[in-house]
Design a protein around this motif. Structure first.
Motif, PDB file in Angstrom:
ATOM      1  N   GLN A  79       0.842  -1.222   0.000  1.00  0.00           N
ATOM      2  CA  GLN A  79       0.000   0.000   0.000  1.00  0.00           C
ATOM      3  C   GLN A  79       0.864   1.255   0.000  1.00  0.00           C
ATOM      4  OE1 GLN A  79      -2.332  -0.411   3.579  1.00  0.00           O
ATOM      5  NE2 GLN A  79      -4.113  -1.242   2.497  1.00  0.00           N
ATOM      6  N   GLY A 138       3.692   1.617  -1.391  1.00  0.00           N
ATOM      7  CA  GLY A 138       4.486   1.761  -2.618  1.00  0.00           C
ATOM      8  C   GLY A 138       5.781   0.973  -2.625  1.00  0.00           C
ATOM      9  N   LYS A 165       7.980  -2.352  -3.277  1.00  0.00           N
ATOM     10  CA  LYS A 165       7.902  -3.601  -4.052  1.00  0.00           C
ATOM     11  C   LYS A 165       8.161  -4.770  -3.091  1.00  0.00           C
ATOM     12  CE  LYS A 165       9.719  -5.981  -8.058  1.00  0.00           C
ATOM     13  NZ  LYS A 165      10.903  -6.251  -8.855  1.00  0.00           N
TER      14      LYS A 165
END
Ligand code: FAD
Ligand code: NAI
Length: 473
Positions: free
Chosen positions: A24, A26, A28
């Protein structure tokens, strides 16, 4: 070699929630998990969803329905002659709930573009994880990460007396998967697993004996609540033996003979099944954590600071594998907090306000210390107790046993603990948790309008009782 911002090892409620929050924000994210179900399929959700919180609550609910039908429906004028339980259908129903929820996490991973790496994770250094799948013909995969979160959970502690075979000698996983009701079940350990799973099989018709090592039943709970719970469970038919330590277990003719030292005498119990429920231990085997410098405490838990950072820079650890209560919601909150810290936010977990629930009938729930502990500390407290027999909704439900006990600071009136034995204690405790999280007082609760008739009115009355002004006692 694929590169991630975060690799989480373990997809229980600590790890999968940490991964969702990382995604959420951002980052990875990948999650490594080795869990295989009884059909050899990889499954997300860890202990909690596969063999813990969820299947146990499914069986508790099914067995409570059966018990209600046998013992209480008649009180409501509903007669049902000779009700029977079909254990295999009950187990199917439990499995459907498990499958639905574990499958749901796989969907959430797809939605958040979280990579699911199937196999056992092994730390090569503070930025590299090797994943070994179950197929020896497939070479291990290696991934790198800026940060690694260890969320490998825990497993049942073994008994020094006998090995678990999940046939006659069960751990919690075995007790959740029996194919028929045992005639006699002996439970070693009167903790949370012992009481919940002991209740399941007792409701379904087993004679259940629970061995409690010490003199105090449910020592972690408020002792007034523990005593009331002991009396209720004993009346229900649970045979709870205090000061009882098993000294030998022998298996013969598909039965177990358990020798138990009770106070100063020795007694033998011949039973069909033994459930060993003496706590859980952290999962760290095969992780290679110690080899790369991660420090452990004497009990084998990974040592972490307030921020869940281990002794190795960039490696965090959360949930059952670190200190603190072994609870799914504690693991998840740590997962959220670590994810937010990795994304540069300030986040914390309030360890003082973590609720406990035991899903017996009636349920037991608490937050904060018991009054015995506060008295030992010499803390000046105000105590308000309200019995469910004075609550209209509880009586209408036929569930007037138990009480709400609220404890506030005698000087400031700040709410410092809540202890509930009664219907839906698991839900009612949330009101006290929110009040305590916001630094609220007993008077705040007492001045809050509660709908009538509801079980929550017992919370209201207990809050009033701290100031000796309860209205219905
Ligand atoms: P886990 O849920 O144990 O998940 C750890 C995951 O890590 C697993 O999927 C495992 O496969 C994976 N893993 C481990 N090592 C590796 C590795 N090297 N590589 C890859 N993967 C790895 N708690 C509650 O709050 N409420 C309840 O009602 C409740 N009921 C329970 C009932 C029972 C019968 C039991 C046994 C437990 C119950 N608990 C309950 C406790 C709860 O299940 C745990 O506190 C919770 O699951 C801990 O979450 P976790 O994410 O730390 O670990
Ligand atoms: P527990 O710690 O709750 O209880 C274990 C009990 O076994 C204790 O009373 C202990 O004194 C006793 N014991 C330990 N060693 C013993 C021995 N050698 N002989 C006899 N008795 C012994 O552990 P349990 O019930 O196994 O559950 C493990 C954990 O899982 C819980 O502590 C809890 O964190 C979690 N859990 C949570 C649930 C919930 O939230 N509703 C439900 C089930 C488990």
């Amino acid at each position: 070699m694929e590169r991630f911002n975060v690799v989480v090892i373990g997809a229980g409620p600590g790890g999968y929630i940490a991964a969702i929050r990382c995604a959420q924000l951002g980052l990875k994210t990948a999650v490594v998990d080795q869990w295989l179900d009884s059909e050899g399929q990889y499954r997300l959700g860890g202990t909690c969803l596969n063999v813990g919180c969820i299947p146990s609550k499914a069986l508790l609910d099914s067995s409570e329905k059966f018990d209600e039908l046998k013992r209480h429906f008649g009180d409501h004028g509903i007669d049902c002659e000779n009700p029977r339980i079909n254990v295999s259908r009950m187990m199917n129903s439990k499995q459907q709930v498990v499958n639905s929820l574990t499958g749901g996490i796989a969907m959430l991973f797809l939605k958040h573009k979280i990579a699911w790496l199937k196999g056992s994770g092994r730390l090569l250094d503070n930025k590299t994880v090797e994943i070994v799948g179950r197929d020896p013909a497939v070479a291990p995969q290696t991934v790198t990460a800026d940060y690694i979160i260890i969320a490998t959970g825990s497993h049942p502690r073994a008994s020094p007396l006998v090995a678990i075979d999940n046939d006659i000698i069960l751990d919690s996983t075995g007790a959740l998967a029996l194919t028929e009701t045992p005639r006699r079940l002996l439970v070693i350990g009167g903790g949370v697993v012992g009481l919940e799973l002991g209740s399941v099989w007792q409701r379904l018709g087993s004679e259940v004996i629970v061995l409690v090592r010490g003199a105090q039943f449910l020592n972690k709970a408020d002792h007034q609540i523990s005593k009331a719970a002991f009396d209720i469970f004993t009346l229900q038919g649970l045979d709870i033996r205090l000061n009882a330590t098993p000294t030998a277990i022998q298996i013969h003719d598909r039965l177990a003979t358990v020798t138990v030292k009770i106070a100063e005498t020795e007694q033998q119990f011949e039973v069909d099944k033994v459930l060993v429920a003496v706590g859980r231990e952290p999962n760290t085997q095969g992780l290679n954590a110690a080899q790369i410098g991660v420090a452990f405490d004497a009990q084998g838990f990974i040592i972490v600071d307030e921020a869940c950072q281990t002794s190795v820079s960039g490696i965090y650890a959360i949930g059952d594998v670190v200190r603190g209560p072994m609870l799914a919601h504690k693991a998840s909150e740590e997962g959220v907090a670590v994810a937010e810290r990795l994304a540069g936010q300030k986040s914390h977990v309030n360890y003082e306000v973590i609720p406990w629930v035991i899903y017996t009938s009636p349920e037991i729930a608490w937050v904060g210390p018991g009054s015995q502990e506060l008295n030992n500390q010499g803390r000046a407290i105000s105590v308000g107790v309200f019995p469910f027999k004075g609550n209209g909704r509880a009586l209408a439900m036929g569930k007037g046993q138990g009480m709400v006990k609220l404890i506030s600071d005698a000087k400031t009136d700040a709410l410092i603990a809540a202890h509930i034995l009664g219907p839906f204690a698991s839900e009612l405790i949330a009101e006290a948790v929110v009040t305590m999280e916001y630094g609220g007082s007993a008077e705040d609760l007492a001045r809050t309008v509660h709908a009538h008739p509801t079980l929550s009115e017992a919370m209201h009355e207990a809050a009033l009782a701290t100031a000796r002004r309860a209205l219905h006692i």
